[in-house]
Design a protein around this motif. Structure first.
Motif, PDB file in Angstrom:
ATOM      1  N   UNK A  14     -31.669  55.304  24.849  1.00  0.00           N
ATOM      2  CA  UNK A  14     -30.589  56.195  24.609  1.00  0.00           C
ATOM      3  C   UNK A  14     -30.321  56.883  25.875  1.00  0.00           C
ATOM      4  N   UNK A  15     -29.422  56.604  26.711  1.00  0.00           N
ATOM      5  CA  UNK A  15     -29.121  57.171  28.041  1.00  0.00           C
ATOM      6  C   UNK A  15     -28.227  58.536  28.159  1.00  0.00           C
ATOM      7  N   UNK A  16     -28.303  59.267  29.138  1.00  0.00           N
ATOM      8  CA  UNK A  16     -27.420  60.381  29.126  1.00  0.00           C
ATOM      9  C   UNK A  16     -26.067  60.063  29.406  1.00  0.00           C
ATOM     10  N   UNK A  17     -25.851  58.664  30.164  1.00  0.00           N
ATOM     11  CA  UNK A  17     -24.593  58.566  30.682  1.00  0.00           C
ATOM     12  C   UNK A  17     -24.081  57.540  29.284  1.00  0.00           C
ATOM     13  N   UNK A  18     -22.863  57.933  28.470  1.00  0.00           N
ATOM     14  CA  UNK A  18     -22.289  57.353  27.388  1.00  0.00           C
ATOM     15  C   UNK A  18     -20.900  56.790  27.479  1.00  0.00           C
ATOM     16  N   UNK A  19     -20.730  55.843  27.124  1.00  0.00           N
ATOM     17  CA  UNK A  19     -19.015  55.296  27.123  1.00  0.00           C
ATOM     18  C   UNK A  19     -18.624  54.994  25.726  1.00  0.00           C
ATOM     19  N   UNK A  20     -17.484  55.774  25.431  1.00  0.00           N
ATOM     20  CA  UNK A  20     -16.942  55.542  24.214  1.00  0.00           C
ATOM     21  C   UNK A  20     -16.125  54.113  24.085  1.00  0.00           C
ATOM     22  N   UNK A  21     -16.400  53.387  22.999  1.00  0.00           N
ATOM     23  CA  UNK A  21     -15.598  52.159  22.869  1.00  0.00           C
ATOM     24  C   UNK A  21     -14.672  52.336  21.697  1.00  0.00           C
ATOM     25  N   UNK A  22     -13.323  52.023  21.899  1.00  0.00           N
ATOM     26  CA  UNK A  22     -12.130  52.256  20.901  1.00  0.00           C
ATOM     27  C   UNK A  22     -11.955  50.849  20.283  1.00  0.00           C
ATOM     28  N   UNK A  23     -11.288  51.081  19.088  1.00  0.00           N
ATOM     29  CA  UNK A  23     -10.647  49.932  18.371  1.00  0.00           C
ATOM     30  C   UNK A  23      -9.227  49.746  19.136  1.00  0.00           C
ATOM     31  N   UNK A  24      -8.407  48.647  18.589  1.00  0.00           N
ATOM     32  CA  UNK A  24      -7.198  48.264  19.238  1.00  0.00           C
ATOM     33  C   UNK A  24      -6.092  49.365  18.822  1.00  0.00           C
ATOM     34  N   UNK A  25      -6.466  50.229  17.777  1.00  0.00           N
ATOM     35  CA  UNK A  25      -5.524  51.479  17.516  1.00  0.00           C
ATOM     36  C   UNK A  25      -5.810  52.717  18.258  1.00  0.00           C
ATOM     37  N   UNK A  26      -6.938  52.655  19.022  1.00  0.00           N
ATOM     38  CA  UNK A  26      -7.167  53.861  20.063  1.00  0.00           C
ATOM     39  C   UNK A  26      -8.231  54.854  19.402  1.00  0.00           C
ATOM     40  N   UNK A  88     -11.852  44.605  15.114  1.00  0.00           N
ATOM     41  CA  UNK A  88     -11.203  45.747  15.202  1.00  0.00           C
ATOM     42  C   UNK A  88     -11.052  46.085  16.781  1.00  0.00           C
ATOM     43  N   UNK A  89     -12.339  45.974  17.438  1.00  0.00           N
ATOM     44  CA  UNK A  89     -12.188  46.379  18.613  1.00  0.00           C
ATOM     45  C   UNK A  89     -11.949  45.401  19.817  1.00  0.00           C
ATOM     46  N   UNK A  90     -12.023  44.097  19.670  1.00  0.00           N
ATOM     47  CA  UNK A  90     -11.771  43.006  20.390  1.00  0.00           C
ATOM     48  C   UNK A  90     -10.266  42.579  20.080  1.00  0.00           C
ATOM     49  N   UNK A  91      -9.842  42.951  18.872  1.00  0.00           N
ATOM     50  CA  UNK A  91      -8.323  42.413  18.714  1.00  0.00           C
ATOM     51  C   UNK A  91      -8.529  41.060  18.151  1.00  0.00           C
ATOM     52  N   UNK A 179     -16.887  44.445  24.418  1.00  0.00           N
ATOM     53  CA  UNK A 179     -17.488  43.823  23.047  1.00  0.00           C
ATOM     54  C   UNK A 179     -18.809  43.773  23.147  1.00  0.00           C
ATOM     55  N   UNK A 180     -19.464  44.806  23.176  1.00  0.00           N
ATOM     56  CA  UNK A 180     -21.135  44.731  23.269  1.00  0.00           C
ATOM     57  C   UNK A 180     -21.766  44.613  21.858  1.00  0.00           C
ATOM     58  N   UNK A 181     -21.013  44.481  20.796  1.00  0.00           N
ATOM     59  CA  UNK A 181     -21.698  44.359  19.458  1.00  0.00           C
ATOM     60  C   UNK A 181     -22.399  42.999  19.264  1.00  0.00           C
TER      61      UNK A 181
END
Length: 453
Positions: A14-26, A88-91, A179-181
């Motif tokens: 788990x790195x200090x630099x994180x990116x938030x991933x949103x679904x297609x509703x935001x 949900x994320x990839x639409x 889509x990293x899942x």
């Protein structure tokens, strides 16, 4: 919020630099750890030092992992939860996600058999084969560590790197941040099935560290647009996977009305987001009736949220959908719009929007719009005459040709920039495990050596 850690040579990181991933509703769905360049470098060095699993063990482990990936709880998530997260994320329509998961599981079960299709008939797979006592070609790896910059447009792209894994490569995957899942789940399943943590890794990075993965691998594969293809065109150790620009050709005398289902499926199957989806139809004669019929059929497709079992079309955030719409309307200037001329957005009221199909007619087989490949069902209908030759048909991943002209078929099969030719009423998105997609990947991964003992 899901926590998607990098999967490095000593376990999750788990790195200090994180990116938030949103679904297609935001709405935020997950945070993804982005690893720094130094972590990438140390991981790749560890992979070069790692052994490969013996062939029987790795074949069995890949098959076990494929079954778990498709049906079991992996990394704390059920298959059902994973499917709905990706949708949900990839639409992407939930049914398309399920089919992709089935394809990955089937590819895992057959991975070693599939890669053997690329082995020359005059070569054996092991130097211990008795035939090497008299001298024999042996199929061997070109390296030990394989890297892939994966695409995020479709889960099924992750079938590809199972082949180098089956051949004994250690594999490093840089997932798409869209889509990293899928790769996270598949690599977690592979590790649980018996692969070492230094044999298959997940390295989410920003662009600054991404090239370090390829630089330190023996061979690599990269997905992207024309810019990515141009960037790596001079790199013999990197195999670029660019736009497909798949096409359909209807020559004089072909029954286009009987092929209408094939055309519609080629354009819209799987949400129309794949490199095998048709982006152009060439008609020997008047293309107007074909354009009208295709537009009528595509206009009837429903606008539904991606989790709906009846969904067919892709979903984006409203802002992203507007950008795609603006791009299309600018690109389509000067063409005749049969569908999508006034826009392609159908808002769902929750911050997301369906991207509706677009059908445009151009007046020349050489129109510049024909090269446009967009992330939704979009097709350009063009006139074509035998005198135009095959030049407009070049640079094509899949070409479906409805024709009885055998000389033309010879030309198409002999054209180096056309990867696959389907003769007759077959959709461009037809795929079967074991057949080459853009050539066999094994042609890039392996070489033959003469062994005499």
């Amino acid at each position: 919020m899901l926590q998607l850690d990098a999967l490095g040579p000593t376990g999750p990181y788990r790195s200090r630099k994180q990116e938030t991933i949103h679904d297609r509703t935001g709405n935020p769905v997950a945070t993804l750890s982005l690893v720094p360049r130094l972590y990438v470098s140390r991981t790749m060095q560890a992979m070069h030092r790692a052994p490969s699993l013996p062939v029987d063990e790795r074949i069995a482990a890949i098959a076990r992992a494929g079954r778990a990936f498709a049906t079991e709880q992996v990394a704390g998530r059920t298959a059902h939860e994973y499917q709905h997260t990706v949708s949900a994320v990839a639409g992407m329509p939930i049914t398309v996600v399920r089919h992709a998961i089935e394809d990955i599981a089937r590819a895992a079960a057959q991975a070693y058999r599939i890669v053997q299709h690329a082995r020359p008939v005059g070569a054996v797979g092991d130097w211990r084969d008795p035939s090497t006592r008299a001298g024999q070609a042996v199929w061997t790896r070109r390296g030990d560590v394989f890297a892939v910059h994966a695409a995020g447009n479709h889960p099924a792209v992750h079938q590809g790197w199972l082949e180098p894994l089956a051949l004994g490569y250690r594999v490093a995957v840089r997932p798409s941040r869209r889509e990293p899942f899928t790769p996270h789940r598949l690599i977690s399943a592979l590790r649980a099935a018996g692969f070492g943590e230094d044999q298959v890794v997940l390295l989410p990075t920003d662009h600054d560290a991404a090239d370090e993965i390829l630089r330190q691998a023996d061979l690599g594969m990269v997905y992207g647009g024309d810019d990515v293809v141009a960037k790596y065109a001079g790199s013999p150790g990197v195999l670029p996977q660019g736009p497909g620009r798949s096409k359909i050709l209807l020559t004089e005398g072909s029954d286009w009305a009987a092929a209408l289902d094939t055309i519609v499926e080629s354009v819209s199957g799987g949400g129309g987001v794949g490199c095998v989806n048709a982006t152009a139809v060439f008609v020997d004669g008047d293309p107007t009736p074909v354009a009208r019929a295709v537009a009528d059929r595509l206009a009837a497709l429903p606008s539904l949220p991606s989790h709906d079992e009846r969904a067919i079309l892709p979903v984006h955030t409203v802002d992203a959908a507007r950008r795609w719409e603006d791009h299309l309307l600018k690109r389509a200037g000067g063409t005749k719009a049969w569908l999508g001329g006034n826009g392609i957005i159908d808002e769902l009221g929750d911050g997301s929007a369906v991207l509706r199909p677009a059908v445009h007619q151009v007046d020349s087989p050489f129109a510049e719009q024909i090269g446009a490949e967009l992330a939704f069902p979009c097709v350009w209908i063009a006139p074509w005459r035998r005198a135009d030759g095959i030049a407009p048909l070049r640079n094509t991943l899949v070409l479906t040709a409805l024709t009885n002209d055998q000389r033309l078929l010879d030309e198409l099969l002999n054209e180096p920039t056309i990867s696959n030719v389907y003769v007759g009423n077959h959709p461009t998105n037809w795929l079967e495990p074991g057949l080459p997609h853009d050539g066999y990947l094994g042609e890039f991964l392996m070489r033959t050596k003469t062994v005499l003992r």
